[in-house]
Design an enzyme around this catalytic site. Structure first.
Site, mmCIF file in Angstrom:
data_model
loop_
_atom_site.group_PDB
_atom_site.id
_atom_site.type_symbol
_atom_site.label_atom_id
_atom_site.label_comp_id
_atom_site.label_asym_id
_atom_site.label_seq_id
_atom_site.Cartn_x
_atom_site.Cartn_y
_atom_site.Cartn_z
ATOM 1 N N LYS A 119 35.398 42.998 26.555
ATOM 2 C CA LYS A 119 36.191 44.226 26.377
ATOM 3 C C LYS A 119 35.334 45.278 25.650
ATOM 4 O O LYS A 119 34.132 45.314 25.850
ATOM 5 C CB LYS A 119 37.495 43.894 25.657
ATOM 6 C CG LYS A 119 38.255 42.751 26.358
ATOM 7 C CD LYS A 119 39.637 42.528 25.853
ATOM 8 C CE LYS A 119 40.289 41.396 26.648
ATOM 9 N NZ LYS A 119 41.671 41.141 26.290
ATOM 10 N N GLY B 44 45.624 38.045 24.460
ATOM 11 C CA GLY B 44 45.354 38.430 23.075
ATOM 12 C C GLY B 44 46.445 38.051 22.089
ATOM 13 O O GLY B 44 46.441 38.513 20.953
ATOM 14 N N ASN C 234 35.019 38.025 28.883
ATOM 15 C CA ASN C 234 35.329 39.454 28.949
ATOM 16 C C ASN C 234 35.260 39.997 27.522
ATOM 17 O O ASN C 234 36.160 39.772 26.729
ATOM 18 C CB ASN C 234 36.749 39.626 29.531
ATOM 19 C CG ASN C 234 37.201 41.077 29.511
ATOM 20 O OD1 ASN C 234 36.402 41.985 29.248
ATOM 21 N ND2 ASN C 234 38.474 41.305 29.784
ATOM 22 N N GLU D 48 46.578 36.408 34.797
ATOM 23 C CA GLU D 48 46.678 36.627 33.347
ATOM 24 C C GLU D 48 48.062 37.175 32.990
ATOM 25 O O GLU D 48 48.272 38.403 33.040
ATOM 26 C CB GLU D 48 45.628 37.641 32.896
ATOM 27 C CG GLU D 48 44.204 37.227 33.177
ATOM 28 C CD GLU D 48 43.226 37.915 32.235
ATOM 29 O OE1 GLU D 48 42.552 37.220 31.496
ATOM 30 O OE2 GLU D 48 43.173 39.159 32.230
ATOM 31 N N HIS E 178 42.034 44.826 35.402
ATOM 32 C CA HIS E 178 42.505 44.142 34.191
ATOM 33 C C HIS E 178 43.758 44.846 33.670
ATOM 34 O O HIS E 178 43.880 46.069 33.768
ATOM 35 C CB HIS E 178 41.401 44.145 33.130
ATOM 36 C CG HIS E 178 41.732 43.258 31.971
ATOM 37 N ND1 HIS E 178 42.567 43.655 30.958
ATOM 38 C CD2 HIS E 178 41.368 41.985 31.691
ATOM 39 C CE1 HIS E 178 42.698 42.649 30.097
ATOM 40 N NE2 HIS E 178 41.973 41.634 30.515
HETATM 41 P P1 PGA Z 1 42.261 36.854 25.494
HETATM 42 O O1 PGA Z 1 42.005 37.904 26.650
HETATM 43 O O2 PGA Z 1 41.451 35.624 25.818
HETATM 44 O O3 PGA Z 1 41.818 37.538 24.232
HETATM 45 O O4 PGA Z 1 43.725 36.542 25.494
HETATM 46 C C1 PGA Z 1 41.914 37.506 27.988
HETATM 47 C C2 PGA Z 1 41.714 38.721 28.862
HETATM 48 O O5 PGA Z 1 42.300 39.773 28.578
HETATM 49 O O6 PGA Z 1 40.959 38.670 29.852
#
Ligand code: PGA
Length: 235
Positions: free
Chosen positions: A11, A168, A9, A162, A104
């Site tokens: 983003k 993050g 992802n 998640e 999400h």
């Molecule tokens: P991350 O994000 O791997 O940066 O923690 C995962 C997500 O939000 O799908």
């Protein structure tokens, strides 16, 4: 050997040039490992979800490189074609991809997406033959999903668990806890369940080896092609 989904992802990251470089680098790592094409990961489905603006270039490069990477989007309009400024609908998405991330936590948080809106998006994915990757972070979202799924006739569907604290943050959930939640989801809906939240090449295997976890949704660590490649190798 169970089938694993390794989903990137991106983003709101990367320009078209950066996306092109990512795919070229990724292909080089892959070929340097002796693969004739990126088709070497037979039990692993690799899906990259870039911003909409990069779908076209990535689709052509994937065809040129004979890569078996699949594309997905990070969202889908809750409406069909029409006067919905800024939206990209299921029919348009289907021209490029087979997958769409829906619900999400960042969309729920920054764009106030509700379960009701997310349900409409799931219906649109179903209508256009896209596999929704539905993100859930807590029990109430899981319950909503269960009731929604039972009223639909979805052929394929993926759920990504998640937890908010893990996204993050560099602080992933424990594999045991993620496995437990994935098991609860599977008891109700028998679909692949992924874990997402601070996954990297060092910790990916601790999640994918768990009984109820069928892959990972990767944010930050998917932006670097070498790191993403290692995630796939180690999963
Ligand atoms: P991350 O994000 O791997 O940066 O923690 C995962 C997500 O939000 O799908």
């Amino acid at each position: 050997m169970k089938k694993l989904f390794i989903i990137a992802n991106w983003k709101s990251n990367k320009t078209e040039v950066e996306a092109k470089n990512w795919l070229q680098q990724f292909t080089i790592y892959n070929l340097s490992r002796g693969a004739r094409s990126t088709g070497q990961f037979t039990n692993k489905e690799i899906v990259v979800c870039p911003p909409f603006t990069q779908l076209s270039i990535l689709k052509s490069l994937i065809i040129n490189h004979k890569s078996n990477i699949k594309l997905g989007t990070q969202d889908i309009s809750p409406f069909d074609a029409g006067s919905y400024t800024g939206e990209v609908n299921g029919e348009q998405i289907k021209e490029f991809t087979d997958y769409a991330i829906i619900g999400h936590s960042e969309r729920r948080k920054y764009f106030r997406e509700t379960d009701e809106l997310i349900n409409k998006k799931i219906e649109m994915a179903e209508k256009y033959g896209l596999t929704p990757i539905i993100c859930v972070s807590d029990q109430s979202q899981i319950s909503n999903l269960k009731s929604q799924i039972h009223s639909l006739n979805l052929k394929t569907l993926i759920v990504a668990y998640e937890p908010l604290f893990a996204i993050g943050s560099g602080n992933p959930d424990t594999p045991n806890s993620a496995n437990e939640v994935a098991g609860e989801i599977k008891k109700e809906i028998n679909v692949p369940v992924l874990y997402g939240g601070s996954v990297n090449s060092q910790n990916v295997n601790s999640f994918t080896q768990m009984e109820n976890i069928d892959g990972v949704l990767v944010g930050k660590s998917s932006l670097d092609p070498e790191e993403f490649f290692k995630i796939i190798e180690n999963a």
